[in-house]
Write an enzyme that holds these catalytic residues in place. Structure first.
Site, PDB file in Angstrom:
ATOM      1  N   CYS A 178     -23.821 -29.465  29.380  1.00  0.00           N
ATOM      2  CA  CYS A 178     -23.094 -30.319  28.435  1.00  0.00           C
ATOM      3  C   CYS A 178     -21.600 -29.998  28.551  1.00  0.00           C
ATOM      4  O   CYS A 178     -20.956 -30.432  29.494  1.00  0.00           O
ATOM      5  CB  CYS A 178     -23.627 -30.171  27.019  1.00  0.00           C
ATOM      6  SG  CYS A 178     -23.819 -28.474  26.445  1.00  0.00           S
ATOM      7  N   SER A 179     -21.051 -29.246  27.645  1.00  0.00           N
ATOM      8  CA  SER A 179     -19.600 -29.038  27.680  1.00  0.00           C
ATOM      9  C   SER A 179     -19.195 -27.793  26.910  1.00  0.00           C
ATOM     10  O   SER A 179     -18.158 -27.775  26.268  1.00  0.00           O
ATOM     11  CB  SER A 179     -18.895 -30.254  27.086  1.00  0.00           C
ATOM     12  OG  SER A 179     -19.395 -30.492  25.776  1.00  0.00           O
ATOM     13  N   CYS A 180     -20.011 -26.722  26.967  1.00  0.00           N
ATOM     14  CA  CYS A 180     -19.732 -25.533  26.162  1.00  0.00           C
ATOM     15  C   CYS A 180     -18.409 -24.878  26.554  1.00  0.00           C
ATOM     16  O   CYS A 180     -18.107 -24.698  27.734  1.00  0.00           O
ATOM     17  CB  CYS A 180     -20.844 -24.504  26.349  1.00  0.00           C
ATOM     18  SG  CYS A 180     -22.485 -25.107  25.881  1.00  0.00           S
ATOM     19  N   CYS A 183     -19.954 -25.726  32.180  1.00  0.00           N
ATOM     20  CA  CYS A 183     -21.249 -25.903  31.524  1.00  0.00           C
ATOM     21  C   CYS A 183     -21.875 -27.112  32.187  1.00  0.00           C
ATOM     22  O   CYS A 183     -21.440 -28.242  31.954  1.00  0.00           O
ATOM     23  CB  CYS A 183     -21.096 -26.132  30.020  1.00  0.00           C
ATOM     24  SG  CYS A 183     -22.685 -26.563  29.267  1.00  0.00           S
TER      25      CYS A 183
HETATM   26 FE    FE Z   1     -22.554 -26.974  27.092  1.00  0.00          FE
END
Ligand code: FE
Length: 197
Positions: free
Chosen positions: A103-105, A100
């Site tokens: 962000c950090s999905c 991602c």
């Molecule tokens: Fe994310």
């Protein structure tokens, strides 16, 4: 600490939580439930079980590739950030890796909450530009005739990788197979562990 310094993350989180509770926008039961899910329920062992089922059950594999969310829910893996799971399958000539960049999905119910390296700006920026060197640095050296495809996961599409089933596991049970699948294999920065490992 000067007045300009940001408060430590824990203090800021506590202040935000307190404000949300005071305004009635959140209740402690919800917070406790989410904390419980993150700590105890959302883990890569769930995704490993999904992969092992796909390796051993062709009908389940087909359902997983067709509708990842529904197939994972069959095994009880559903909920927040598990609403849009898309499973992508490695082949002998194509390896898949997910990131991602924004962000950090991750698909929480089957991969778990993202780890620090997955959240790092360096991984997010570099893996899309130079996946082969990044994977090599992470310990995965792929043959040059294996293509690498990078998938951008997001709020609306939570990918999980179905790695190749290791050779020599033809007679293994689903339970045995699931132990070969790590968080990194579900993200694509590692292969499933070899049968001898
Ligand atoms: Fe994310």
């Amino acid at each position: 600490m000067s007045r300009q310094d940001p408060a430590p993350i824990a203090a800021r989180a506590a202040a935000v939580k307190s404000a949300l509770l005071d305004k009635g926008l959140l209740n402690t039961e919800t917070v406790d439930h989410i904390v419980h899910l993150g700590a105890d329920e959302w883990k890569p062992e769930n995704g490993a079980r999904v992969v092992a089922r796909a390796w051993t059950d062709p009908d389940f594999r087909a359902r997983l590739l067709d509708d990842g969310t529904a197939a994972c829910a069959e095994l009880g893996y559903e909920g927040p950030q598990g609403e849009y799971i898309v499973a992508i399958e490695d082949t002998p000539d194509r390896h898949n890796v997910i990131v991602c960049t924004q962000c950090s999905c991750t698909a929480w119910p089957v991969i778990g909450l993202p780890t620090d390296w997955y959240k790092s700006p360096e991984y997010r920026a570099r893996v899309v530009r130079e996946p082969r060197p990044v994977l090599r640095e992470l310990g995965l050296e792929l043959p040059t005739d294996v293509a690498i495809r990078v998938w951008e996961t997001s709020a609306e599409t939570r990918y999980m990788v179905i790695p190749l089933r290791p050779a020599g596991t033809e007679s293994w049970t689903e339970e045995q197979l699931s132990r070969l699948v790590t968080r990194e294999a579900l993200i694509g920065t590692a292969l499933a562990l070899p049968a001898c490992g």
